[in-house]
Design a protein around this motif. Structure first.
Motif, PDB file in Angstrom:
ATOM      1  N   GLU A  80       0.830  -1.206   0.000  1.00  0.00           N
ATOM      2  CA  GLU A  80       0.000   0.000   0.000  1.00  0.00           C
ATOM      3  C   GLU A  80       0.866   1.259   0.000  1.00  0.00           C
ATOM      4  O   GLU A  80       0.503   2.256  -0.630  1.00  0.00           O
ATOM      5  CB  GLU A  80      -0.939   0.001   1.207  1.00  0.00           C
TER       6      GLU A  80
ATOM      7  N   SER B 212       0.199   3.678  -3.244  1.00  0.00           N
ATOM      8  CA  SER B 212      -0.445   4.979  -3.043  1.00  0.00           C
ATOM      9  C   SER B 212       0.148   6.018  -3.978  1.00  0.00           C
ATOM     10  O   SER B 212       1.362   6.126  -4.132  1.00  0.00           O
ATOM     11  CB  SER B 212      -0.280   5.427  -1.585  1.00  0.00           C
TER      12      SER B 212
ATOM     13  N   GLN C  50      -2.700   3.041  12.337  1.00  0.00           N
ATOM     14  CA  GLN C  50      -3.681   3.004  11.264  1.00  0.00           C
ATOM     15  C   GLN C  50      -3.108   3.728  10.055  1.00  0.00           C
ATOM     16  O   GLN C  50      -2.575   4.832  10.176  1.00  0.00           O
ATOM     17  CB  GLN C  50      -4.994   3.673  11.689  1.00  0.00           C
TER      18      GLN C  50
ATOM     19  N   TYR D  58      -4.040   5.288   6.388  1.00  0.00           N
ATOM     20  CA  TYR D  58      -5.076   5.724   5.450  1.00  0.00           C
ATOM     21  C   TYR D  58      -4.384   6.018   4.124  1.00  0.00           C
ATOM     22  O   TYR D  58      -3.577   6.944   4.034  1.00  0.00           O
ATOM     23  CB  TYR D  58      -5.785   6.982   5.967  1.00  0.00           C
ATOM     24  N   HIS D  59      -4.678   5.212   3.084  1.00  0.00           N
ATOM     25  CA  HIS D  59      -3.968   5.366   1.820  1.00  0.00           C
ATOM     26  C   HIS D  59      -4.885   5.956   0.750  1.00  0.00           C
ATOM     27  O   HIS D  59      -5.945   5.416   0.454  1.00  0.00           O
ATOM     28  CB  HIS D  59      -3.385   4.028   1.351  1.00  0.00           C
TER      29      HIS D  59
ATOM     30  N   ARG E 280      -6.944   8.113   0.807  1.00  0.00           N
ATOM     31  CA  ARG E 280      -8.310   8.380   1.293  1.00  0.00           C
ATOM     32  C   ARG E 280      -9.324   7.396   0.716  1.00  0.00           C
ATOM     33  O   ARG E 280     -10.501   7.707   0.542  1.00  0.00           O
ATOM     34  CB  ARG E 280      -8.739   9.819   0.978  1.00  0.00           C
ATOM     35  N   GLN E 281      -8.863   6.207   0.417  1.00  0.00           N
ATOM     36  CA  GLN E 281      -9.735   5.178  -0.164  1.00  0.00           C
ATOM     37  C   GLN E 281      -9.877   3.961   0.734  1.00  0.00           C
ATOM     38  O   GLN E 281     -10.868   3.249   0.669  1.00  0.00           O
ATOM     39  CB  GLN E 281      -9.195   4.726  -1.529  1.00  0.00           C
TER      40      GLN E 281
ATOM     41  N   THR F  48      -8.332   1.809   4.581  1.00  0.00           N
ATOM     42  CA  THR F  48      -7.668   1.878   5.878  1.00  0.00           C
ATOM     43  C   THR F  48      -7.063   0.523   6.207  1.00  0.00           C
ATOM     44  O   THR F  48      -7.671  -0.514   5.955  1.00  0.00           O
ATOM     45  CB  THR F  48      -8.678   2.233   6.988  1.00  0.00           C
TER      46      THR F  48
ATOM     47  N   SER G 143     -13.138   6.312   5.079  1.00  0.00           N
ATOM     48  CA  SER G 143     -11.729   6.700   5.133  1.00  0.00           C
ATOM     49  C   SER G 143     -11.525   8.123   4.622  1.00  0.00           C
ATOM     50  O   SER G 143     -10.644   8.848   5.098  1.00  0.00           O
ATOM     51  CB  SER G 143     -10.882   5.725   4.306  1.00  0.00           C
TER      52      SER G 143
ATOM     53  N   VAL H  93     -12.595  10.519   7.523  1.00  0.00           N
ATOM     54  CA  VAL H  93     -11.703  10.403   8.678  1.00  0.00           C
ATOM     55  C   VAL H  93     -10.363  11.055   8.384  1.00  0.00           C
ATOM     56  O   VAL H  93      -9.856  11.862   9.173  1.00  0.00           O
ATOM     57  CB  VAL H  93     -11.495   8.922   9.057  1.00  0.00           C
ATOM     58  N   ALA H  94      -9.777  10.720   7.237  1.00  0.00           N
ATOM     59  CA  ALA H  94      -8.478  11.289   6.867  1.00  0.00           C
ATOM     60  C   ALA H  94      -8.572  12.801   6.729  1.00  0.00           C
ATOM     61  O   ALA H  94      -7.686  13.542   7.192  1.00  0.00           O
ATOM     62  CB  ALA H  94      -7.991  10.669   5.563  1.00  0.00           C
TER      63      ALA H  94
END
Length: 243
Positions: free
Chosen positions: A118, A122, A197, A199-200, A202-203, A205, A225, A228-229
């Motif tokens: 990931e 990303s 955690q 978050y990549h 924004r797609q 988690t 995600s 949250v991001a």
């Protein structure tokens, strides 16, 4: 190659009747030095039978008998495979039932592969909420490489952790407490501490948890995600590591 020789010899005997080992070699094309070994295997499997006087002749067993033997062997193999898979499931998923929509990884190799993939995949940004310095140490080089291509935000719970990061760190200013988190997992409603955690783009988690000293990785792809991001990134400030 051994299976190929077995098939050739069995078909030869079945189609031509009673044969000696030399005749089997001639008709099947199997090297003479391998014929006797293969004949022994086929006899042990119950596919052929032999005479005990010399010269020794070989004949194929009836199709019904061979088919029954194959069915029994197949069922035995399936039963053994099922047992092995159940044992593997107990090792890989000790928490019990899997969570619907969540991918669970519990071996070090699987977890490392997912995190590193990931970070490489990303193409927009990566946000890392880190509650344990071991995660920063474990993926030090991977985070550093990702930061050369895209924005990577490492948000730590305190300044002491910043010295373990390969890049500049952030802390939350307001609205989102960065105390040690716990996450409910499995149908048993266990709550496990969250180590980090990711978050990549924004797609999706990836959460890394700890269970009895072992890391567990949960991957989820959903629209939550994004929010949250975005909320976290709007409430962080850059920090300098404590000496």
């Amino acid at each position: 190659m051994k299976r190929e020789y077995e098939a050739k010899i069995y078909v030869t005997i079945f189609s031509r009747g009673i044969l000696t080992a030399y005749e089997i070699h001639q008709f099947s094309g199997v090297p003479r030095g391998r014929v006797y070994d293969v004949l022994t295997i086929l006899e042990q499997k119950g596919f052929i039978s032999r005479s005990w006087e010399k010269p020794v002749y070989y004949t194929a067993e009836p199709v019904e008998k061979v088919s029954l033997r194959l069915v029994k062997d197949t069922l035995a193999n399936l039963e053994h495979m099922t047992t092995c898979l159940n044992e593997l499931q107990d090792v890989c998923y000790p928490l019990g039932g899997k969570i619907v929509g969540v991918h669970e990884f519990q071996t070090d190799l699987a977890i490392d592969t997912q995190i590193r993939m990931e970070l490489r995949r990303s193409c927009k940004e990566v946000l890392i909420l880190c509650f344990d310095e071991r995660i920063l140490q474990r993926y030090f080089d991977d985070i550093k490489e990702a930061a050369k291509r895209i924005p990577v935000y490492v948000v730590v719970k305190d300044k002491k952790m910043a010295k373990f990061s390969p890049i500049k760190c952030y802390m939350v200013k307001r609205g989102i407490p960065m105390t040690t988190m716990e996450m409910p997992v499995s149908s048993k409603k266990q709550r496990l501490p969250v180590l980090a955690q990711f978050y990549h783009d924004r797609q999706g988690t990836i959460a890394i948890l700890e269970h009895k000293g072992q890391m567990i990785c949960l991957g989820l792809v959903n629209n939550v995600s994004v929010f949250v991001a975005q909320s976290i990134l709007q409430n962080i400030e850059r920090i300098e590591p404590d000496e």
